[in-house]
Scaffold this motif. Structure first.
Motif, PDB file in Angstrom:
ATOM      1  N   ALA A   1       3.376  -0.818  -9.893  1.00 35.72           N
ATOM      2  CA  ALA A   1       4.706  -0.671 -10.488  1.00 35.72           C
ATOM      3  C   ALA A   1       5.058   0.796 -10.737  1.00 35.72           C
ATOM      4  N   HIS A   2       4.056   1.620 -11.095  1.00 37.94           N
ATOM      5  CA  HIS A   2       4.340   3.026 -11.367  1.00 37.94           C
ATOM      6  C   HIS A   2       4.806   3.742 -10.101  1.00 37.94           C
ATOM      7  N   GLU A   3       4.131   3.489  -8.985  1.00 39.35           N
ATOM      8  CA  GLU A   3       4.552   4.102  -7.728  1.00 39.35           C
ATOM      9  C   GLU A   3       5.938   3.606  -7.313  1.00 39.35           C
ATOM     10  N   GLN A   4       6.214   2.327  -7.605  1.00 33.71           N
ATOM     11  CA  GLN A   4       7.541   1.778  -7.316  1.00 33.71           C
ATOM     12  C   GLN A   4       8.594   2.534  -8.119  1.00 33.71           C
ATOM     13  N   LYS A   5       8.311   2.750  -9.407  1.00 25.09           N
ATOM     14  CA  LYS A   5       9.252   3.458 -10.268  1.00 25.09           C
ATOM     15  C   LYS A   5       9.445   4.898  -9.812  1.00 25.09           C
ATOM     16  N   MET A   6       8.360   5.603  -9.518  1.00 25.51           N
ATOM     17  CA  MET A   6       8.467   7.003  -9.113  1.00 25.51           C
ATOM     18  C   MET A   6       9.178   7.139  -7.767  1.00 25.51           C
ATOM     19  N   GLY A   7       8.973   6.173  -6.886  1.00 20.76           N
ATOM     20  CA  GLY A   7       9.710   6.184  -5.620  1.00 20.76           C
ATOM     21  C   GLY A   7      11.203   6.078  -5.850  1.00 20.76           C
ATOM     22  N   ALA A   8      11.595   5.223  -6.826  1.00 22.26           N
ATOM     23  CA  ALA A   8      13.021   5.082  -7.151  1.00 22.26           C
ATOM     24  C   ALA A   8      13.574   6.354  -7.783  1.00 22.26           C
ATOM     25  N   VAL A   9      12.782   7.023  -8.624  1.00 22.78           N
ATOM     26  CA  VAL A   9      13.229   8.276  -9.249  1.00 22.78           C
ATOM     27  C   VAL A   9      13.461   9.346  -8.187  1.00 22.78           C
ATOM     28  N   LEU A  10      12.487   9.529  -7.303  1.00 24.79           N
ATOM     29  CA  LEU A  10      12.633  10.519  -6.236  1.00 24.79           C
ATOM     30  C   LEU A  10      13.785  10.147  -5.301  1.00 24.79           C
ATOM     31  N   GLY A  11      13.945   8.845  -5.067  1.00 25.31           N
ATOM     32  CA  GLY A  11      15.032   8.392  -4.200  1.00 25.31           C
ATOM     33  C   GLY A  11      16.399   8.698  -4.769  1.00 25.31           C
ATOM     34  N   THR A  12      16.517   8.761  -6.100  1.00 23.77           N
ATOM     35  CA  THR A  12      17.793   9.092  -6.734  1.00 23.77           C
ATOM     36  C   THR A  12      18.229  10.510  -6.363  1.00 23.77           C
ATOM     37  N   TRP A  13      17.273  11.440  -6.363  1.00 22.75           N
ATOM     38  CA  TRP A  13      17.600  12.819  -5.981  1.00 22.75           C
ATOM     39  C   TRP A  13      17.997  12.890  -4.510  1.00 22.75           C
ATOM     40  N   ARG A  14      17.269  12.193  -3.676  1.00 27.21           N
ATOM     41  CA  ARG A  14      17.591  12.200  -2.247  1.00 27.21           C
ATOM     42  C   ARG A  14      18.983  11.612  -2.004  1.00 27.21           C
ATOM     43  N   ALA A  15      19.275  10.510  -2.692  1.00 28.22           N
ATOM     44  CA  ALA A  15      20.583   9.873  -2.520  1.00 28.22           C
ATOM     45  C   ALA A  15      21.707  10.791  -2.976  1.00 28.22           C
ATOM     46  N   GLY A  16      21.420  11.640  -3.984  1.00 34.02           N
ATOM     47  CA  GLY A  16      22.440  12.565  -4.469  1.00 34.02           C
ATOM     48  C   GLY A  16      22.864  13.560  -3.406  1.00 34.02           C
TER      49      GLY A  16
ATOM     50  N   MET B   1      17.593   3.382 -16.184  1.00 33.86           N
ATOM     51  CA  MET B   1      16.945   2.096 -15.915  1.00 33.86           C
ATOM     52  C   MET B   1      15.633   2.284 -15.159  1.00 33.86           C
ATOM     53  N   THR B   2      15.629   3.260 -14.239  1.00 33.97           N
ATOM     54  CA  THR B   2      14.418   3.498 -13.455  1.00 33.97           C
ATOM     55  C   THR B   2      13.305   4.090 -14.301  1.00 33.97           C
ATOM     56  N   LEU B   3      13.617   5.108 -15.104  1.00 35.15           N
ATOM     57  CA  LEU B   3      12.599   5.776 -15.918  1.00 35.15           C
ATOM     58  C   LEU B   3      11.988   4.833 -16.961  1.00 35.15           C
ATOM     59  N   THR B   4      12.785   3.925 -17.477  1.00 38.77           N
ATOM     60  CA  THR B   4      12.250   2.968 -18.456  1.00 38.77           C
ATOM     61  C   THR B   4      11.507   1.822 -17.787  1.00 38.77           C
ATOM     62  N   GLY B   5      11.578   1.745 -16.449  1.00 42.09           N
ATOM     63  CA  GLY B   5      10.917   0.645 -15.753  1.00 42.09           C
ATOM     64  C   GLY B   5      11.607  -0.689 -15.964  1.00 42.09           C
ATOM     65  N   TYR B   6      12.894  -0.642 -16.330  1.00 43.44           N
ATOM     66  CA  TYR B   6      13.674  -1.851 -16.611  1.00 43.44           C
ATOM     67  C   TYR B   6      13.583  -2.841 -15.448  1.00 43.44           C
ATOM     68  N   CYS B   7      13.000  -3.967 -15.699  1.00 45.19           N
ATOM     69  CA  CYS B   7      12.800  -5.072 -14.750  1.00 45.19           C
ATOM     70  C   CYS B   7      11.664  -4.806 -13.745  1.00 45.19           C
TER      71      CYS B   7
ATOM     72  N   VAL C   1       0.810  -1.218   0.000  1.00 44.07           N
ATOM     73  CA  VAL C   1       0.000   0.000   0.000  1.00 44.07           C
ATOM     74  C   VAL C   1       0.847   1.273   0.000  1.00 44.07           C
ATOM     75  N   ALA C   2       2.174   1.153  -0.116  1.00 41.51           N
ATOM     76  CA  ALA C   2       3.043   2.324   0.019  1.00 41.51           C
ATOM     77  C   ALA C   2       2.989   3.213  -1.216  1.00 41.51           C
ATOM     78  N   GLY C   3       3.028   4.520  -0.991  1.00 43.10           N
ATOM     79  CA  GLY C   3       3.091   5.485  -2.082  1.00 43.10           C
ATOM     80  C   GLY C   3       4.531   5.849  -2.406  1.00 43.10           C
ATOM     81  N   ARG C   4       4.694   6.653  -3.444  1.00 41.03           N
ATOM     82  CA  ARG C   4       6.047   6.962  -3.956  1.00 41.03           C
ATOM     83  C   ARG C   4       6.910   7.695  -2.952  1.00 41.03           C
ATOM     84  N   TYR C   5       6.313   8.610  -2.170  1.00 40.97           N
ATOM     85  CA  TYR C   5       7.122   9.407  -1.251  1.00 40.97           C
ATOM     86  C   TYR C   5       7.617   8.570  -0.076  1.00 40.97           C
ATOM     87  N   VAL C   6       6.757   7.705   0.420  1.00 45.53           N
ATOM     88  CA  VAL C   6       7.182   6.806   1.502  1.00 45.53           C
ATOM     89  C   VAL C   6       8.282   5.876   1.001  1.00 45.53           C
TER      90      VAL C   6
END
Length: 541
Positions: free
Chosen positions: A276-291, A87-93, A39-44
């Motif tokens: 899957a879309h929320e999973q992908k967007m969470g990874a995209v946002l996480g990339t900025w945070r990790a930076g 890889m994240t934006l294309t939803g690879y895997c 049930v997790a959203g992208r920001y969580v």
């Protein structure tokens, strides 16, 4: 540390454990414990998985790498960002995996190949993962002992107990408690709270460092004082770097693509999002945070390097070096045969006078690979190695891991010292909970259940999950207690991870994108990859 610093550490932890207790009531079944009910959203997902993925051991490992290679290594390390983002934006895997509706990677292996391959893969995966995780408590506990200036031995009702063991037991028990309360739900909620609390604390630490050091007057001269081919600033002048160089970077980039979704240290997050879309967007946002998080770690490492190598801070750096050396000697050289060496080192630190043996051990002829900025370290390392080679290697590993933490304690003022300690405790607990949950759930879901052949009741399965997770913590405690580190942390990760990652990539990527993949091919790929990786390790030895 000052009382104010301890208070800064304690208050956020009380809040986090209160939240964990409140989140427990949302666990109603096994799926909630394993994947937070999906049930997790992208920001969580972005905040929690980012906090879990960057553990305290990762910070110490990056300190080691950046202290040796500086901005030059960091420059090439940034190649991971566009590759990962693509890889994240294309939803690879990600999309293909979520379409299978599998809750774990092992379940996907059974659906795609066979039950036998699921069990075989899970055995290699859990062996690799549990051993990989097993030094996390050691590095975290040692970091806190050195950074907080805790004694190496604690007296308790007449008993003399190693502080190292006490700190490990304390934080492993806290992590097991958080996981046992509600599994992935409590992990995700607490990691998210810790991640949110971290943002203002990061800013405080960065401001304190920028006030203490200037770029042109302090940092730049220190970083420029390097031999040709080993530049700390010029990424095109690093051809002589031995440990963290271009080859290391490009092998890692290839592995990132080839072994997509193979590492399951954060397995609970792979299936926790709503879709899957929320999973992908969470990874995209996480990339900025990790930076931003990565920039802060680099700044901390460069500040530590500047403090220890700039003549402007020579008095404080000399005191920090002596403190680090003596503490590491007592930490490693505990056997009676090292008494003479410890005594000679102590006399040298107190009086500056070298015994005949120390003069020999510090000579250019006796020790060829000397570091002109670390003569005391090299001399003591060689002295210990004269009695026991592994003791010398362990001393060198611990000394290098703790250089930046010791320097930061001397750099940061009261209050900010506690802020950084709180950040490190956040990272320690968040990663411990996530990794214990991941490896424990793989053992239960992908080994025990398939072998048993029939389902447990929900109550039985939750009890077994909690027991196995506690077992992972117990194994990590004793492994960390007795295992002597002799190499860089990132190298240890590569060695232990290769047991699984050596052949996992083709099984996952090929299984998701190639319809001709067979169980026989998967067995061959995983076995040959693991044998090549382990064989390479043995051949090197």
């Amino acid at each position: 540390m000052h009382f104010v610093d301890w208070l800064i550490v304690a208050v956020p932890m009380v809040i986090v454990f209160y939240v964990a207790l409140q989140a427990q009531r949302f666990v109603r079944g096994v799926s909630d414990f394993l994947a937070a009910g999906r049930v997790a959203g992208r920001y969580v997902v972005a905040v929690a998985s980012g906090e879990a993925g960057m553990g305290l051991i990762s910070v110490v490992a990056l300190f080691e790498a950046y202290y040796n290679s500086g901005f030059a290594y960091s420059f090439w390390n940034q190649l991971y960002v566009p590759v990962g983002m693509l890889m994240t934006l294309t939803g690879y895997c990600i999309y293909r995996y979520r379409e299978t509706r599998a809750m774990t990677m092992g379940q996907f292996f059974e659906m795609r190949y066979s039950r036998g391959f699921r069990i075989y893969a899970a055995c290699l995966q859990s062996l690799s993962g549990v051993v990989n995780y097993a030094i996390f408590p050691a590095v975290g506990a040692r970091f806190l002992i050195y950074y907080c200036d805790l004694p190496l031995v604690t007296s308790f009702f007449g008993w003399h107990i190693p502080t190292f063991a006490l700190v490990m037991a304390l934080f492993l028990s806290a992590a097991v408690l958080v996981v046992s309360l509600g599994g992935q739900i409590t992990i995700m909620v607490t990691d998210c709270i810790l991640g949110i609390l971290s943002y203002p604390l990061y800013a405080i630490v960065v401001i304190a460092l920028l006030v203490k050091f200037s770029w042109s007057g302090d940092m730049e001269p220190s970083l420029l004082d390097r031999p040709a081919g080993e530049s700390m600033l010029n990424p095109f002048d690093i051809d002589k770097l031995r440990d963290f160089n271009l080859f290391y970077i490009f092998v890692g980039l290839f592995s990132n693509v080839f072994n997509r979704m193979a590492w399951s240290g954060t397995q609970g997050y792979n299936a926790a999002a709503i879709n899957a879309h929320e999973q992908k967007m969470g990874a995209v946002l996480g990339t900025w945070r990790a930076g931003f998080q990565g920039m802060m770690i680099l700044l901390l490492a460069v500040a530590g390097y500047t403090y220890m190598n700039n003549d402007k801070f020579e008095d404080g750096a000399a005191a920090a070096r002596e403190e680090l050396t003596w503490k590491a000697v007592r930490d490693v050289a505990v056997e009676p045969e090292f008494d003479a060496i410890r005594g000679e080192v102590r006399r040298y630190l107190d009086t500056g006078e070298m015994s005949a043996d120390l003069v020999t051990w510090s000579s250019e002829e006796h020790f060829e690979d000397k570091d002109e900025n670390e003569p005391l370290r090299d001399m003591v390392k060689e002295a210990l190695a004269s009695e026991d080679k592994s003791a010398g290697q362990t001393f060198g590993a611990i000394h290098d891991q703790m250089r930046v933490p010791i320097a930061l304690r001397h750099i940061l003022p009261i209050g900010v010292t506690g802020v950084f300690c709180a950040l490190c405790v956040f990272l320690l607990i968040s990663t411990d909970t996530t990794y214990m949950h991941s490896w424990g759930s793989i053992i239960v879901q992908d080994i025990v259940l398939p072998i048993r052949g029939r389902a447990f009741t929900a109550k039985q399965q939750l009890r077994l999950l909690r027991l196995i997770i506690a077992g992972v913590a117990v194994f990590a405690f004793f492994f960390s207690l007795f295992f002597a580190q002799v190499d860089y942390i990132l190298m240890f990760f590569a060695i232990t991870g290769a047991i699984w990652l050596g052949g996992a990539g083709p099984c996952i990527v090929g299984g998701l994108y190639w319809r001709r993949g067979t169980a026989q091919g998967a067995f061959a790929a995983l076995t040959s990859g693991s044998l090549l990786a382990v064989g390479g390790i043995i051949a090197q030895k």
